[in-house]
Design a protein around this motif. Structure first.
Motif, mmCIF file in Angstrom:
data_model
loop_
_atom_site.group_PDB
_atom_site.id
_atom_site.type_symbol
_atom_site.label_atom_id
_atom_site.label_comp_id
_atom_site.label_asym_id
_atom_site.label_seq_id
_atom_site.Cartn_x
_atom_site.Cartn_y
_atom_site.Cartn_z
ATOM 1 N N TRP A 1 0.983 -1.125 0.006
ATOM 2 C CA TRP A 1 -0.103 -0.065 0.004
ATOM 3 C C TRP A 1 0.852 1.328 -0.109
ATOM 4 O O TRP A 1 0.677 1.995 -0.752
ATOM 5 C CB TRP A 1 -0.840 0.023 1.166
ATOM 6 C CG TRP A 1 -1.903 -1.077 1.206
ATOM 7 C CD1 TRP A 1 -2.096 -2.160 0.546
ATOM 8 C CD2 TRP A 1 -3.275 -0.973 1.848
ATOM 9 N NE1 TRP A 1 -3.353 -2.794 1.119
ATOM 10 C CE2 TRP A 1 -3.942 -2.038 1.727
ATOM 11 C CE3 TRP A 1 -3.837 0.166 2.751
ATOM 12 C CZ2 TRP A 1 -5.232 -2.182 2.006
ATOM 13 C CZ3 TRP A 1 -5.005 -0.056 3.116
ATOM 14 C CH2 TRP A 1 -5.726 -1.155 3.006
ATOM 15 N N PRO B 1 3.857 0.570 -3.875
ATOM 16 C CA PRO B 1 3.443 -0.425 -4.841
ATOM 17 C C PRO B 1 4.605 -0.710 -5.809
ATOM 18 O O PRO B 1 4.756 -2.049 -6.295
ATOM 19 C CB PRO B 1 2.348 -0.066 -5.269
ATOM 20 C CG PRO B 1 2.059 1.372 -4.967
ATOM 21 C CD PRO B 1 2.784 1.722 -3.871
ATOM 22 N N LEU C 1 1.416 -6.276 -8.997
ATOM 23 C CA LEU C 1 0.615 -5.254 -9.407
ATOM 24 C C LEU C 1 -0.662 -5.633 -9.852
ATOM 25 O O LEU C 1 -1.786 -4.909 -9.646
ATOM 26 C CB LEU C 1 1.330 -4.388 -10.495
ATOM 27 C CG LEU C 1 2.672 -3.503 -10.026
ATOM 28 C CD1 LEU C 1 3.218 -2.844 -11.316
ATOM 29 C CD2 LEU C 1 2.039 -2.452 -9.075
ATOM 30 N N PRO C 2 -1.063 -6.719 -10.605
ATOM 31 C CA PRO C 2 -2.310 -7.291 -11.056
ATOM 32 C C PRO C 2 -3.005 -7.348 -10.017
ATOM 33 O O PRO C 2 -4.188 -6.744 -9.930
ATOM 34 C CB PRO C 2 -1.935 -8.598 -11.821
ATOM 35 C CG PRO C 2 -0.518 -8.409 -12.140
ATOM 36 C CD PRO C 2 0.150 -7.848 -11.310
ATOM 37 N N ILE D 1 -2.642 -5.760 -6.663
ATOM 38 C CA ILE D 1 -2.873 -4.593 -6.182
ATOM 39 C C ILE D 1 -3.786 -3.537 -6.978
ATOM 40 O O ILE D 1 -4.671 -2.767 -6.169
ATOM 41 C CB ILE D 1 -1.443 -3.741 -5.873
ATOM 42 C CG1 ILE D 1 -0.261 -4.667 -5.182
ATOM 43 C CG2 ILE D 1 -1.367 -2.518 -5.656
ATOM 44 C CD1 ILE D 1 0.927 -4.026 -5.268
ATOM 45 N N ARG D 2 -3.761 -3.603 -8.340
ATOM 46 C CA ARG D 2 -4.719 -2.739 -9.086
ATOM 47 C C ARG D 2 -6.057 -3.196 -9.047
ATOM 48 O O ARG D 2 -7.143 -2.456 -8.812
ATOM 49 C CB ARG D 2 -4.300 -2.957 -10.487
ATOM 50 C CG ARG D 2 -4.913 -1.955 -11.279
ATOM 51 C CD ARG D 2 -4.523 -2.209 -12.772
ATOM 52 N NE ARG D 2 -3.270 -1.745 -13.093
ATOM 53 C CZ ARG D 2 -2.265 -2.679 -13.286
ATOM 54 N NH1 ARG D 2 -2.417 -4.056 -13.159
ATOM 55 N NH2 ARG D 2 -0.988 -2.284 -13.367
ATOM 56 N N ARG D 3 -6.190 -4.665 -8.772
ATOM 57 C CA ARG D 3 -7.598 -5.195 -8.829
ATOM 58 C C ARG D 3 -8.295 -4.864 -7.126
ATOM 59 O O ARG D 3 -9.618 -4.844 -7.256
ATOM 60 C CB ARG D 3 -7.432 -6.659 -9.035
ATOM 61 C CG ARG D 3 -8.979 -7.410 -8.909
ATOM 62 C CD ARG D 3 -8.685 -8.695 -9.653
ATOM 63 N NE ARG D 3 -7.758 -9.630 -9.398
ATOM 64 C CZ ARG D 3 -7.431 -10.187 -8.193
ATOM 65 N NH1 ARG D 3 -8.588 -10.228 -7.338
ATOM 66 N NH2 ARG D 3 -6.536 -11.014 -8.084
ATOM 67 N N ARG E 1 -7.360 -2.644 -5.009
ATOM 68 C CA ARG E 1 -7.256 -1.216 -4.628
ATOM 69 C C ARG E 1 -8.578 -0.629 -4.346
ATOM 70 O O ARG E 1 -9.017 0.166 -3.544
ATOM 71 C CB ARG E 1 -6.353 -0.432 -5.542
ATOM 72 C CG ARG E 1 -6.257 1.222 -4.791
ATOM 73 C CD ARG E 1 -5.308 1.788 -5.354
ATOM 74 N NE ARG E 1 -4.031 1.415 -4.738
ATOM 75 C CZ ARG E 1 -2.626 1.707 -4.928
ATOM 76 N NH1 ARG E 1 -2.633 2.879 -5.723
ATOM 77 N NH2 ARG E 1 -1.700 1.479 -4.392
#
Length: 340
Positions: A51, A54, A61-62, A64-66, A68
């Motif tokens: 958090w 990143p 990252l996939p 983290i992006r999904r 968030r």
């Protein structure tokens, strides 16, 4: 159980832990008491560092992006406070796992039984003194709020993907066990990380700078694979339980789902899924590893494995609780012939 087992200060996993040289002496019965553990709570808490920064976790990252957008439903004030500006987290939140089968449902209640004195001590260590501890983590009710926040975080962001994460961690443990059987402890440690080596009966974890210590691992040594670090790490204090945390093998594949391309000729005979399975089995793997890599269910993978084995294209060998599959000589010949 009583209080949570105190493991390494998680603060040091990417920072202080890796700037020292320490050694564990595995003598007597301890030499045969090298065990592996998996901690869902440990993974959950360490993931909070993504958090704050990143960019340090490009493989995730996939995910983290999904996830968030789900942060809006969480107690972000508490969760963000658990990671210090140095990306350290309080020690009591990263328990040493008892086994590779540890469940989140078993770990979370332990947090509620951590002594207040332990909480205060670990918060001071993570934030370098009382003055740095965020207000939201102070007071008698702080731990209860932390537990609720972590439980929600697990339910919304972690639980749906935990089977995929655990599969990678368990596959690593299976692989390390196979290495011990084939090459001994020294060979396994040599492959664990470029910062780990075994010299005689001593296991050393080194880093570019700093000083360290050597202690006897009379109660054995616990090895913990993780998806949320980049180097092998150990406790700062020699009084802590002997533990080495290391990056799990296969971490780069945890969010992959597309199968590798299979030769068209072979796919035309076997079907694309079974041809892809043979391609994946360049090295022995379990059905769980294969399911994660191909993005399908273990049930579907097992159906294809049974068909390929019945056709003489696979060899199955039991290793502990897992069954490892490898290509037969016939399969190797087919692949060689099918390649352009």
């Amino acid at each position: 159980m009583g209080t949570v087992q105190r493991g390494r200060p998680a603060a040091a996993i990417d920072v202080a832990f890796c700037f020292m040289v320490v050694g564990y002496e595995l003598t007597g019965s301890a030499l045969g008491d090298v065990r592996f553990g998996i901690s869902p709570l440990n993974e959950l808490v360490l993931s909070l560092r993504s958090w704050r920064d990143p960019g340090r976790y490009p493989l995730h990252l996939p995910w983290i992006r999904r996830t968030r957008p789900l942060h809006e439903q969480l107690d972000t004030e508490v969760l963000q406070a658990l990671v210090s500006p140095r990306r350290w987290v309080p020690d009591f939140l990263t328990p040493q796992p008892d086994s590779p089968l540890t469940r989140f449902e078993d770990e979370l209640p332990r947090l509620q039984r951590v002594p207040a004195s332990t909480v205060r001590h670990d918060l001071r260590a993570a934030y370098q003194g009382d003055a740095g501890v965020p207000a939201v983590l102070r007071g008698r009710q702080a731990v209860q709020r932390v537990v609720r926040a972590l439980e929600d975080y697990w339910r919304l962001c972690f639980a749906p993907d935990w089977p995929r994460m655990r599969a990678v961690l368990e596959a690593d443990v299976t692989y390390r066990g196979r290495q011990i059987a084939q090459h001994g402890l020294s060979g396994m440690f040599a492959d664990l990380s470029d910062r780990v080596r075994m010299k005689g009966d001593k296991v050393e974890v080194s880093s570019p700078s700093g000083s360290g210590w050597v202690r006897r691992a009379d109660q054995g040594l616990t090895l913990v694979p993780t998806l949320w670090t980049s180097a092998a790490c150990v406790p700062v204090s020699p009084a802590e339980p002997p533990t080495i945390i290391y990056l799990a093998r296969g971490s780069a594949t945890v969010w992959e789902s597309a199968p590798p391309p299979a030769p068209e000729a072979l796919a035309g005979v076997l079907g694309s899924h079974r041809a892809a399975l043979l391609q994946r089995l360049a090295a022995p793997a379990s059905s769980t590893e294969l399911a994660v890599g191909l993005g399908v269910t273990p049930t579907a993978v097992n159906q294809h494995l049974r068909a390929l084995r019945a056709a003489g294209l696979l060899v199955a060998v039991r290793h502990g609780r897992s069954v490892l599959y490898r290509r037969s000589e016939l399969a190797e010949q087919l692949l060689t012939t099918a390649r352009p």
